[in-house]
Design an enzyme around this catalytic site. Structure first.
Site, PDB file in Angstrom:
ATOM      1  N   LYS A  19      30.433 102.750 159.286  1.00  8.05           N
ATOM      2  CA  LYS A  19      31.387 101.839 159.939  1.00  8.05           C
ATOM      3  C   LYS A  19      30.961 100.412 159.618  1.00  8.05           C
ATOM      4  O   LYS A  19      30.117  99.823 160.291  1.00  8.05           O
ATOM      5  CB  LYS A  19      31.436 102.047 161.459  1.00  8.05           C
ATOM      6  CG  LYS A  19      32.466 101.151 162.152  1.00  8.05           C
ATOM      7  CD  LYS A  19      32.512 101.426 163.647  1.00  8.05           C
ATOM      8  CE  LYS A  19      33.577 100.557 164.330  1.00  8.05           C
ATOM      9  NZ  LYS A  19      33.183  99.126 164.382  1.00  8.05           N
TER      10      LYS A  19
ATOM     11  N   ASP B 170      17.340  96.735 152.538  1.00 11.66           N
ATOM     12  CA  ASP B 170      17.594  95.814 151.427  1.00 11.66           C
ATOM     13  C   ASP B 170      16.516  94.751 151.271  1.00 11.66           C
ATOM     14  O   ASP B 170      16.270  94.259 150.162  1.00 11.66           O
ATOM     15  CB  ASP B 170      18.958  95.137 151.602  1.00 11.66           C
ATOM     16  CG  ASP B 170      20.118  96.053 151.235  1.00 11.66           C
ATOM     17  OD1 ASP B 170      19.859  97.224 150.903  1.00 11.66           O
ATOM     18  OD2 ASP B 170      21.274  95.588 151.261  1.00 11.66           O
TER      19      ASP B 170
ATOM     20  N   SER C 174      27.708 101.301 162.808  1.00 10.17           N
ATOM     21  CA  SER C 174      28.031  99.923 163.163  1.00 10.17           C
ATOM     22  C   SER C 174      26.783  99.038 163.214  1.00 10.17           C
ATOM     23  O   SER C 174      26.127  98.821 162.204  1.00 10.17           O
ATOM     24  CB  SER C 174      28.802  99.921 164.485  1.00 10.17           C
ATOM     25  OG  SER C 174      29.299  98.655 164.789  1.00 10.17           O
TER      26      SER C 174
END
Length: 387
Positions: free
Chosen positions: A314, A300, A289
């Site tokens: 999740k 990224d 999460s």
């Protein structure tokens, strides 16, 4: 003035007409279902052997509507469960220290991760273990909030959990004594024998996490920190806003995460207070999460390197809508995408350096983190920073 009132009156009349037409169309379209609902209510109210109140039936109807979504994360929260959830988000509650979910395949109750230093972790409960009974009550078909409510309670009281460890078939029973679970957030130090390298462990995201992290980073900088290992292993997540704030300490600019609902996609941007430094993030299958939001943003954007094992996966967000009487509904309303617009739900994030660890060894080293002698993932992080 009379002209204004005439306009207001006309607007109210038009609104009433619109609402009436909407109700008429809704009733006409679903007349058979509405008749079935009314008949079922009458049968339950007056024919059931055990008396049942209208309030109880209406509460059941609300719960049934939410359950119809077939989403393990969407649920009706009764007043007691909602209060426990608010306590957890605020930072403390009475319980055993477990974050749980429902397995997607067979909807069995599964551990996401235990909180560090809690009764659950000390008992050896690990990520992806199944909880098949709570105090002898079978958990098959049980929703998450009911299970959490059964495990929480007054500190000093006992709760018995029947566990099937991940990858095994034989259950074991453990008796845990509930404690005040002060939901841990931040723990940090300089690593002995490794000059200039700091270590910070985040074990959950709640209202206190970002502020605690900022203070810890400043303390370590004053102690000479030039590089950092951020440990998100077994971090079950928490508040979305906390994840964005935490990521903003490491992501200098641009989106931290994209939040998408039925119609729109919105970028949540870095707050602008990052002080970049060489960074390695430790993750494992218990990182979920909000922890995945932070890990995904760092990976990224190239703000750091990930080491460990593929994360839990999740990638959806729940919103809580309060109802009357202290109750609420929790509904999955959004999914999130990493800055590169990767959907990680049910997939997880693969680290830049995949370093498996034996589950038993993992349990031991994470309970004493940072373990410079036996933690192979931490050793790899130090190797990467050394480059």
């Amino acid at each position: 003035m009379p002209k204004v009132w005439r306009q207001v009156k006309s607007g109210l009349v038009a609104l009433c007409v619109l609402i009436t037409l909407t109700l008429v169309v809704g009733v006409a379209t679903h007349l058979q279902e509405i008749q079935q609902l009314a008949k079922t209510y009458t049968l339950l109210r007056y024919q059931a052997l055990e008396p049942v109140t209208t309030d109880k039936l209406l509460e059941g109807a609300i719960k049934g509507m939410v359950d119809a979504l077939g989403d393990p994360y969407s649920t009706y929260l009764d007043a007691n469960t909602y209060r426990h959830l608010q306590e957890s988000v605020s930072g403390s509650y009475g319980g055993v220290g477990l974050l749980i979910t429902l397995d997607e395949k067979d909807r069995r109750l599964m551990v996401v991760s235990p909180f560090k230093g809690t009764p659950a972790q000390r008992a050896g409960i690990k990520s992806r273990d199944y909880i098949v009974a709570i105090d002898g009550r079978d958990t098959s078909g049980m929703d998450l909030e009911t299970a959490a409510n059964l495990m929480q309670g007054q500190p000093g009281t006992k709760v018995e959990l029947t566990i099937i460890p991940a990858g095994e078939n034989k259950p074991r029973t453990v008796t845990l004594v509930r404690e005040v679970i002060k939901v841990p957030t931040v723990d940090g130090r300089m690593l002995p024998g490794h000059p200039g390298i700091g270590y910070i462990s985040l074990t959950m995201f709640n209202e206190q996490t970002a502020g605690d992290l900022g203070r810890q980073l400043e303390e370590l900088r004053q102690q000479g920190m030039q590089k950092l290992i951020l440990d998100l292993r077994n971090n079950p997540g928490g508040a979305l806003s906390a994840a964005v704030d935490v990521a903003s300490y490491f992501v200098a600019q641009g989106p931290v995460v994209y939040i998408a609902d039925q119609k729109n996609t919105e970028a949540l941007m870095a707050r602008g207070y990052a002080k970049p430094l060489p960074l390695v993030v430790l993750v494992n299958k218990g990182s979920a999460s909000a922890a995945e939001i932070v890990a995904g943003a760092i990976k990224d954007t190239g703000s750091g390197v990930l080491v460990g094992e593929t994360t839990f996966g999740k990638g959806i967000v729940q919103t809580i809508y309060p109802l009357s009487g202290g109750t609420a509904v929790k509904i999955t309303t959004h999914k999130y995408l990493t800055p590169a617009k990767q959907d990680i739900n049910k997939k997880g994030i693969t680290p830049d350096y995949v370093v498996p660890m034996d589950p038993q060894l993992e349990q031991e080293v994470l309970s004493r983190a940072p373990d410079l002698e036996r933690d192979v993932q931490l050793k790899k992080a130090l190797e990467v920073l050394g480059k």
